[in-house]
Design a protein around this motif. Structure first.
Motif, PDB file in Angstrom:
ATOM      1  N   SER A 161       6.811  10.735   0.675  1.00 26.32           N
ATOM      2  CA  SER A 161       5.885  10.734  -0.452  1.00 26.32           C
ATOM      3  C   SER A 161       5.659   9.316  -0.966  1.00 26.32           C
ATOM      4  N   VAL A 162       6.731   8.539  -1.096  1.00 27.86           N
ATOM      5  CA  VAL A 162       6.579   7.163  -1.564  1.00 27.86           C
ATOM      6  C   VAL A 162       5.690   6.391  -0.594  1.00 27.86           C
ATOM      7  N   GLN A 163       5.939   6.569   0.694  1.00 27.28           N
ATOM      8  CA  GLN A 163       5.141   5.832   1.683  1.00 27.28           C
ATOM      9  C   GLN A 163       3.661   6.172   1.566  1.00 27.28           C
ATOM     10  N   PHE A 164       3.372   7.479   1.490  1.00 28.84           N
ATOM     11  CA  PHE A 164       1.960   7.865   1.416  1.00 28.84           C
ATOM     12  C   PHE A 164       1.338   7.426   0.089  1.00 28.84           C
ATOM     13  N   ALA A 165       2.127   7.527  -0.991  1.00 25.94           N
ATOM     14  CA  ALA A 165       1.596   7.101  -2.290  1.00 25.94           C
ATOM     15  C   ALA A 165       1.242   5.622  -2.250  1.00 25.94           C
ATOM     16  N   ALA A 166       2.109   4.811  -1.621  1.00 26.48           N
ATOM     17  CA  ALA A 166       1.850   3.375  -1.565  1.00 26.48           C
ATOM     18  C   ALA A 166       0.578   3.095  -0.765  1.00 26.48           C
ATOM     19  N   VAL A 167       0.410   3.835   0.338  1.00 29.73           N
ATOM     20  CA  VAL A 167      -0.789   3.642   1.157  1.00 29.73           C
ATOM     21  C   VAL A 167      -2.042   4.008   0.362  1.00 29.73           C
ATOM     22  N   LEU A 168      -1.981   5.145  -0.323  1.00 24.65           N
ATOM     23  CA  LEU A 168      -3.149   5.574  -1.111  1.00 24.65           C
ATOM     24  C   LEU A 168      -3.462   4.570  -2.212  1.00 24.65           C
ATOM     25  N   PHE A 169      -2.414   4.147  -2.902  1.00 25.41           N
ATOM     26  CA  PHE A 169      -2.640   3.251  -4.028  1.00 25.41           C
ATOM     27  C   PHE A 169      -3.212   1.919  -3.542  1.00 25.41           C
ATOM     28  N   ALA A 170      -2.731   1.469  -2.402  1.00 22.09           N
ATOM     29  CA  ALA A 170      -3.269   0.225  -1.845  1.00 22.09           C
ATOM     30  C   ALA A 170      -4.760   0.376  -1.549  1.00 22.09           C
ATOM     31  N   HIS A 171      -5.158   1.570  -1.100  1.00 22.18           N
ATOM     32  CA  HIS A 171      -6.587   1.801  -0.857  1.00 22.18           C
ATOM     33  C   HIS A 171      -7.395   1.649  -2.143  1.00 22.18           C
ATOM     34  N   LEU A 172      -6.777   2.043  -3.251  1.00 17.62           N
ATOM     35  CA  LEU A 172      -7.503   1.945  -4.524  1.00 17.62           C
ATOM     36  C   LEU A 172      -7.656   0.492  -4.981  1.00 17.62           C
ATOM     37  N   LEU A 173      -6.683  -0.350  -4.649  1.00 13.15           N
ATOM     38  CA  LEU A 173      -6.672  -1.698  -5.207  1.00 13.15           C
ATOM     39  C   LEU A 173      -7.245  -2.775  -4.288  1.00 13.15           C
ATOM     40  N   ARG A 174      -7.123  -2.570  -2.984  1.00 12.03           N
ATOM     41  CA  ARG A 174      -7.440  -3.634  -2.047  1.00 12.03           C
ATOM     42  C   ARG A 174      -8.837  -4.200  -2.304  1.00 12.03           C
ATOM     43  N   HIS A 175      -8.897  -5.517  -2.519  1.00 14.82           N
ATOM     44  CA  HIS A 175     -10.170  -6.205  -2.754  1.00 14.82           C
ATOM     45  C   HIS A 175     -10.986  -5.569  -3.874  1.00 14.82           C
ATOM     46  N   ALA A 176     -10.341  -5.039  -4.873  1.00 19.24           N
ATOM     47  CA  ALA A 176     -11.070  -4.444  -5.994  1.00 19.24           C
ATOM     48  C   ALA A 176     -10.500  -5.015  -7.291  1.00 19.24           C
ATOM     49  N   PRO A 177     -10.974  -6.231  -7.680  1.00 17.83           N
ATOM     50  CA  PRO A 177     -10.375  -6.931  -8.832  1.00 17.83           C
ATOM     51  C   PRO A 177     -10.388  -6.079 -10.093  1.00 17.83           C
ATOM     52  N   ILE A 184      11.279   0.104   1.398  1.00 22.14           N
ATOM     53  CA  ILE A 184      11.100  -1.320   1.089  1.00 22.14           C
ATOM     54  C   ILE A 184       9.768  -1.811   1.657  1.00 22.14           C
ATOM     55  N   CYS A 185       9.477  -1.416   2.878  1.00 18.60           N
ATOM     56  CA  CYS A 185       8.205  -1.832   3.492  1.00 18.60           C
ATOM     57  C   CYS A 185       7.021  -1.269   2.712  1.00 18.60           C
ATOM     58  N   ALA A 186       7.172  -0.050   2.231  1.00 19.31           N
ATOM     59  CA  ALA A 186       6.081   0.553   1.459  1.00 19.31           C
ATOM     60  C   ALA A 186       5.810  -0.270   0.206  1.00 19.31           C
ATOM     61  N   TYR A 187       6.881  -0.612  -0.529  1.00 21.25           N
ATOM     62  CA  TYR A 187       6.699  -1.415  -1.742  1.00 21.25           C
ATOM     63  C   TYR A 187       6.117  -2.787  -1.413  1.00 21.25           C
ATOM     64  N   LEU A 188       6.707  -3.447  -0.410  1.00 20.31           N
ATOM     65  CA  LEU A 188       6.275  -4.815  -0.110  1.00 20.31           C
ATOM     66  C   LEU A 188       4.813  -4.854   0.317  1.00 20.31           C
ATOM     67  N   SER A 189       4.406  -3.892   1.143  1.00 17.38           N
ATOM     68  CA  SER A 189       3.020  -3.965   1.613  1.00 17.38           C
ATOM     69  C   SER A 189       2.056  -3.658   0.458  1.00 17.38           C
ATOM     70  N   LEU A 190       2.427  -2.709  -0.388  1.00 18.63           N
ATOM     71  CA  LEU A 190       1.559  -2.435  -1.533  1.00 18.63           C
ATOM     72  C   LEU A 190       1.459  -3.672  -2.428  1.00 18.63           C
ATOM     73  N   LEU A 191       2.610  -4.283  -2.725  1.00 20.29           N
ATOM     74  CA  LEU A 191       2.589  -5.442  -3.631  1.00 20.29           C
ATOM     75  C   LEU A 191       1.781  -6.593  -3.031  1.00 20.29           C
ATOM     76  N   ALA A 192       1.921  -6.820  -1.744  1.00 18.18           N
ATOM     77  CA  ALA A 192       1.179  -7.920  -1.124  1.00 18.18           C
ATOM     78  C   ALA A 192      -0.321  -7.720  -1.324  1.00 18.18           C
ATOM     79  N   GLN A 193      -0.774  -6.485  -1.167  1.00 17.48           N
ATOM     80  CA  GLN A 193      -2.211  -6.235  -1.310  1.00 17.48           C
ATOM     81  C   GLN A 193      -2.640  -6.293  -2.773  1.00 17.48           C
ATOM     82  N   TRP A 194      -1.748  -5.911  -3.640  1.00 22.66           N
ATOM     83  CA  TRP A 194      -2.058  -5.950  -5.072  1.00 22.66           C
ATOM     84  C   TRP A 194      -2.137  -7.397  -5.572  1.00 22.66           C
ATOM     85  N   LEU A 195      -1.148  -8.200  -5.214  1.00 21.56           N
ATOM     86  CA  LEU A 195      -1.070  -9.554  -5.768  1.00 21.56           C
ATOM     87  C   LEU A 195      -2.077 -10.522  -5.133  1.00 21.56           C
ATOM     88  N   TRP A 196      -2.586 -10.147  -3.975  1.00 18.20           N
ATOM     89  CA  TRP A 196      -3.557 -10.994  -3.286  1.00 18.20           C
ATOM     90  C   TRP A 196      -4.746 -11.269  -4.204  1.00 18.20           C
TER      91      TRP A 196
END
Ligand SMILES: Nc1nc2c(ncn2[C@@H]2O[C@H](COP(=O)(O)OP(=O)(O)OP(=O)(O)O)[C@@H](O)[C@H]2O)c(=O)[nH]1
Ligand SMILES: [Mg+2]
Lengths: 846, 215
Positions: A460-476, A561-573
């Protein structure tokens, strides 16, 4: 007896001396000539048939011509001899043999048979013969020669004087012959659009579907499957047949075969007879083929069609609210056209759940939900509310991953993203300590790491991170909103029970340099989501560092850990404010600690940590406690080269390397040189795993280089070539918006222009008197519009000059458009020729 | 996705020399458009259209049209379509004498391969073009049609003039033939009445052997 007598004589020879096979075969072959009595000829054919397999070459040399003559002249009169001759020729042309020479002989004989069109034409005609066995054997011989020399036979078919009728009529025959007929048709239509069209014209679709219904619908066996495969071939690369098919009643039949009411209205509930069906393997295969046909007819355009709603509803219902096999559900989601996803929020489904321990015999009906809620539920928990999620079987993880793809289509529109994120904000009028509503997505993101050893929660955490990243990626704008999400604190703290030593570092472990998250912190001022994620990341690392962690649990922790790190990388970009918050929440310490003593085996987590640290450095452009100068000295201490090396090594990990747009569900453990802990074994047979989705891998590949350059840059260097400071990134974002808007405007103008041209043509045609007037008017309008277009264009040029980067962006945009168009064409969508013309004109004007 | 909304499905073929405007007529019929530069047809293209015939009881007819290539090299392919058709638009270009003369060959070909009851309408296309460019007069076209027992109309795919009328005229003729029992009960391969799709019906589903509790 006469037959044996003769064969005997033929073999022994008149003198009683044993003869060579060649003598015998020559003698028999001589008897094939029309001057011999019919009965003798028949006997000779039968004898040759007996010898053909053992003496393929000799029989071929001496008898093939004679046999073809018999097929040509005698088959009509005497079906028995015709059949025997055909069967002999089948043996002679057979290429399904182990030895090469035999195979070559088969081809040689086939070529002889096909030297001219006569035999082929005769065979097509014999398909319509009265005699059942003759029809059958003609069919078999046609299959044989079609397999050997398809193009020749196809060319002859197009010129056959009997036309296509008998070829289709065999489908009405007895059960045994129908199977052969379908095999023959399958070979006949392969890669020949023209034959496919002709047969469609002559009603092959209708005939194939009546075979399907006659043989018991989708529960029927291989004949049904073969018939449906044939339908697939007729449709797949044949747009003409697709449009023909749409114009028949057959789309309705496709629904009915799946027990779906083709006249379903949006406000109607789908009856249980559709949702809960009997399934077995045959039916799953056959249903899959029907679904493929539906997908083809829907095409990428989807909902625009007459059947659009029904088909979309069918796919959604079967995927999200039925007892269909999981693989079938995956197919349904894959086939859902991107455009159809817009219908999801308005569809009301009633999902079902198997009652445990009833072996699929009993089902509970759940509360009604909208299509989009059901989809999110599926992604977050898995099929049937996660009943089997711990097993992580391929099809069930595939289903969730495919659902993510559907959700992604749903997010195409930025407004939808904004709306979803806005829905996660605390209610405005509820005062300071207000918390965000707990939606399944948010819940999945903030599942406290003390329960992470539960495999379902990890997924669930993994999928949530993927979904949330879709919401944020390149969307200031979404990123801005997301910082205001204040999750309700879930009980974060470990109980002090025996196994509660969860957060206590293993003995001898140095305390983390960052402020360790403590009780007090979490009870203080409410944390926003970013802070919660930062804290969870730190907790997950702590958990991972426990010495006694079993290899399986270690892998679970790595996933999180990978789920968090990948989400954060896309968020902080490109988001300096988020970077500042992350740093202030202790993120820097967490990363530095990991990079200080990285794992010796794993390359992914250290690589990701280095990448995220680089992102922080690159976009640390807001004044705050942790300055770029501070960070620079840390980077120097860690060694910039070392960090770059870590990022590069990550590239070679299979978990990154093998991920593609539609393939991110990997076998567990993912094979590759970087076998992690050798003691690791999966818990279940056939278990799969996910690490990163394609969107992240794509993002990472695109930006890895920028970060590597950024990491070696001076603290006061403004920003490496493509990366921008906070203000610049906002500027770029807004310029991107401008360009997108202008592109849309230009397109709108072009469309108007096109319409106008079309109407001006239309009017010009209907009345001569009006023609000149309206043409003049439309020319006028056209001129105005062209001027406007020109103005837009020059504006665009200005914007282009302002920012070099945007040129690249535009270039990508246009080449993508061209590619899309190509793809649209390839997929058989109509890209009208005028559109092309218009564009060419446009370019000439430039 | 309502069931059939038509009384009859009629199969039409469109033949004639290359470039006379066969595809243009079909596109005009189905999409109300005219393309200045259509590609020559390769093989055969399909298009369809619903029309109502007021004179025949407001019957709704679905026209399934197969537009064939005029180019010689596709002859053997296109011939395969003749046999199954109920109607044929035999098209020539009023500004091209040769295309009119070739219509004879086309007709002979159709008569050899098609159903004897096929309805054929001769269509002189490009009637929008100026009189100076004309090479076949209306009278001449009409006369030949009469001799051969064909229906006749002059039309223009460009202006849309008489395009739908041409198809309607042919469809009406076929309906009359049906009414008079020329094709004893839909025996023409090109005619299908609206009772169940290709006579396909599906038995009511078998029981699934499953129950649903909690409902
Ligand atoms: N002026 C005028 N031009 C027409 C008309 N119909 C067709 N054309 C033009 O004639 C040319 C040929 O038209 P097509 O529809 O491709 O002809 P076709 O009969 O389908 O040709 P093939 O597919 O090669 O057999 C095109 O340039 C059309 O624009 C018409 O009614 N009036
Ligand atoms: Mg054409």
């Amino acid at each position: 007896m006469e037959f044996f007598q003769q064969t005997y004589t033929a073999l022994r020879g008149p003198t009683g001396v044993q003869q060579t096979p060649e003598d015998t075969i020559t003698r028999l072959s001589d008897r094939l000539s029309p001057s011999t009595l019919l009965a003798d000829r028949r006997a000779a054919v039968l004898s040759l048939k007996g010898l053909a397999r053992a003496h393929k070459q000799l029989v071929g040399v001496h008898a093939l011509q004679g046999l073809l003559g018999i097929i040509q002249n005698d088959a009509d009169v005497d079906p028995d001899i015709g059949r025997a001759a055909i069967e002999t020729v089948v043996i002679l042309c057979d290429t399904v043999d182990d030895s090469y020479t035999e195979r070559d002989l088969g081809l040689e004989h086939t070529d002889k048979l096909l030297e001219d069109e006569k035999t082929a034409h005769k065979l097509f005609a014999l398909l319509g013969d009265q005699d059942h066995f003759l029809r059958y054997s003609a069919c078999v011989l046609l299959i044989t020669v079609l397999q050997n020399r398809p193009q020749r036979v196809q060319a002859y078919f197009l010129k056959a004087p009997v036309g296509p009728a008998p070829v289709i009529a065999v489908l009405e025959g007895e059960k045994e012959i129908v199977g052969q007929a379908i095999a023959m048709l399958t070979a006949l239509i392969r890669q020949s659009t023209e034959i496919q069209k002709i047969l469609a014209f002559d009603g092959i679709f209708e005939k194939l579907f009546s075979v399907v219904t006659r043989e018991g619908g989708l529960e029927g066996q291989s004949v049904v499957t073969d018939a449906l495969k044939c339908v697939d071939t007729l449709l797949r690369f044949n747009t003409s047949n697709q449009s023909y098919f749409r114009e028949t009643n057959l789309p309705t039949l496709l629904c009915r075969l799946l027990f779906f009411d083709p006249n379903i209205q949006p406000d109607q509930v789908v009856p249980q007879e559709f949702a809960l069906q009997f399934w077995n393997e045959d039916k799953a295969t056959n249903a899959g083929l029907i679904l493929e046909a539906i997908g083809l007819l829907l095409g990428p355009k989807g909902a625009g069609l007459r059947e659009g709603y029904t088909f979309t509803r069918l796919l959604v219902e079967m995927a999200l609210a039925s007892n269909a096999p999981t693989t079938v559900k995956v197919k349904c989601l894959r086939l859902l056209p991107p455009a159809a996803v817009a219908l999801l929020p308005d569809m009301i489904l009633t999902p079902y759940m198997p009652v445990p321990d009833t072996n699929g015999e009993e089902w509970d009906r759940l509360e009604a939900a909208t299509g989009i809620d059901a989809l999110l539920e599926l992604i977050m928990h898995g099929e049937y509310n996660g009943q089997d999620a711990v097993r992580r079987q391929k099809e069930s993880v595939d289903l969730r991953a495919t659902a993510v793809g559907v959700f992604e289509h749903f997010l195409r529109d930025d407004h939808v993203k904004e709306a979803i994120i806005s829905g996660l904000l605390p209610p405005e009028d509820a005062g300071i300590p207000a918390h965000s509503p707990v939606t399944p997505l948010l819940f999945g993101l903030i599942i406290p790491p003390n329960s992470l050893l539960d495999r379902s929660s990890v997924s669930s955490v993994q999928f949530a991170a993927v979904l949330f990243a879709h919401l944020l990626r390149h969307a200031p704008y979404c990123k801005d909103l997301a910082r205001k999400i204040i999750p309700r604190p879930l009980t974060l703290l470990p109980s002090s029970t025996a196994d509660g030593a969860f957060f206590v570092p293993a003995d001898g472990e140095p305390p983390p340099p960052s402020e360790p998250p403590s009780k007090d912190d979490s009870e203080d001022a409410p944390q926003n989501l970013l802070a919660v994620l930062t804290e969870h990341l730190s907790l997950a690392f702590l958990q991972r560092s426990r010495a006694e962690l079993a290899p399986r649990d270690a892998r679970e922790a790595d996933r999180v850990i990978c789920a968090y790190l990948s989400l954060l990388a896309q968020w902080l970009w490109e988001d300096p404010r988020a970077v500042r918050e992350f740093l202030e929440a202790g993120g820097l310490g967490v990363l530095v600690e990991q990079l200080n003593q990285p794992s010796e085996i794993d390359v992914v987590v250290p690589g990701l940590c280095a990448f995220l640290l680089g992102v922080c450095y690159e976009f640390n452009r807001e004044p705050g406690e942790v300055t770029r100068v501070t960070m620079h000295s840390i980077l120097t201490r860690l060694g910039a080269d070392v960090l770059v090396g870590r990022m590069n090594r990550m590239r070679e990990d299979e978990r990154i390397k093998v991920v593609g747009p539609d393939s991110w569900v990997l076998p567990c453990p993912t094979p590759g040189p970087q076998a992690l802990d050798p003691a690791f074994t999966p818990m279940y047979d056939g278990e799969t795993e996910i690490w990163f989705d394609w969107a992240f891998v794509d993002f990472w590949k695109a930006n890895n280089h920028t970060i590597q350059r950024g990491i070696v840059a001076d603290p006061d260097s403004a920003s490496s070539s493509t990366a921008q400071s906070g203000e610049e990134s906002i500027l770029v974002a807004s310029l991107r918006g401008v360009i997108a808007k202008q592109a849309a405007e230009i397109e709108a103008l072009q469309n108007k222009l096109k319409e106008l041209t079309a109407t001006s043509l239309a009017t010009a045609e209907t009345a001569a008197s009006e023609a000149s007037q309206s043409a003049a008017k439309s020319t006028e309008e056209r001129v105005t519009l062209e001027a406007a277009l020109e103005a837009e264009r020059s504006k665009r040029t200005e914007v282009e000059k302002e920012q070099e980067d945007l040129l690249v962006l535009l270039d990508e945009l246009s080449s993508k458009r061209a590619k899309d168009k190509e793809r649209m064409k390839e997929q058989g969508m109509e890209v009208s020729e005028d559109e092309d013309d218009e564009e060419e004109d446009g370019e000439e004007e430039d | 996705m309502a069931g059939p909304s038509w009384n009859y499905v009629l199969k039409f073929i469109i033949t004639g020399d290359a470039g006379v405007g066969k595809s243009s007529l079909l596109v005009r019929l189905t999409d109300q458009r005219f393309l200045a530069n259509p590609d020559p047809t390769l093989g055969v293209e399909f298009g369809s259209k619903l029309i109502t015939i007021p004179e025949e009881d407001n019957k709704v007819v679905k026209l399934q049209c197969w537009d064939t290539a005029g180019t010689e090299s596709f002859r053997s392919i296109t011939r395969s379509y003749y046999r199954g058709a109920a109607g044929c638009l035999l098209v020539y270009d009023v500004t091209s004498r040769p295309s009119f003369e070739h219509a004879r060959t086309w007709l002979a070909d159709v008569r050899t391969h098609a159903d004897p009851h096929l309805t054929c309408i001769l269509v002189g296309n490009k009637s929008d073009l100026s009189l100076e460019r004309r090479q076949v007069s209306t009278e001449e076209g009409e006369r030949w049609a009469q001799e051969e027992g064909l229906l006749f109309v002059e039309a223009s795919a460009k202006s849309g003039d008489n395009v739908e009328a041409a198809f309607e005229k042919a469809a009406r003729d076929i309906l009359i033939k049906i009414r008079r029992g020329v094709f004893d009960d839909d025996r023409s391969p090109g005619v299908k009445s609206s009772n169940p799709a290709g006579a396909i019906t599906l038995d009511q589903r078998k029981a699934t052997g499953q129950t649903c509790c909690g409902s």
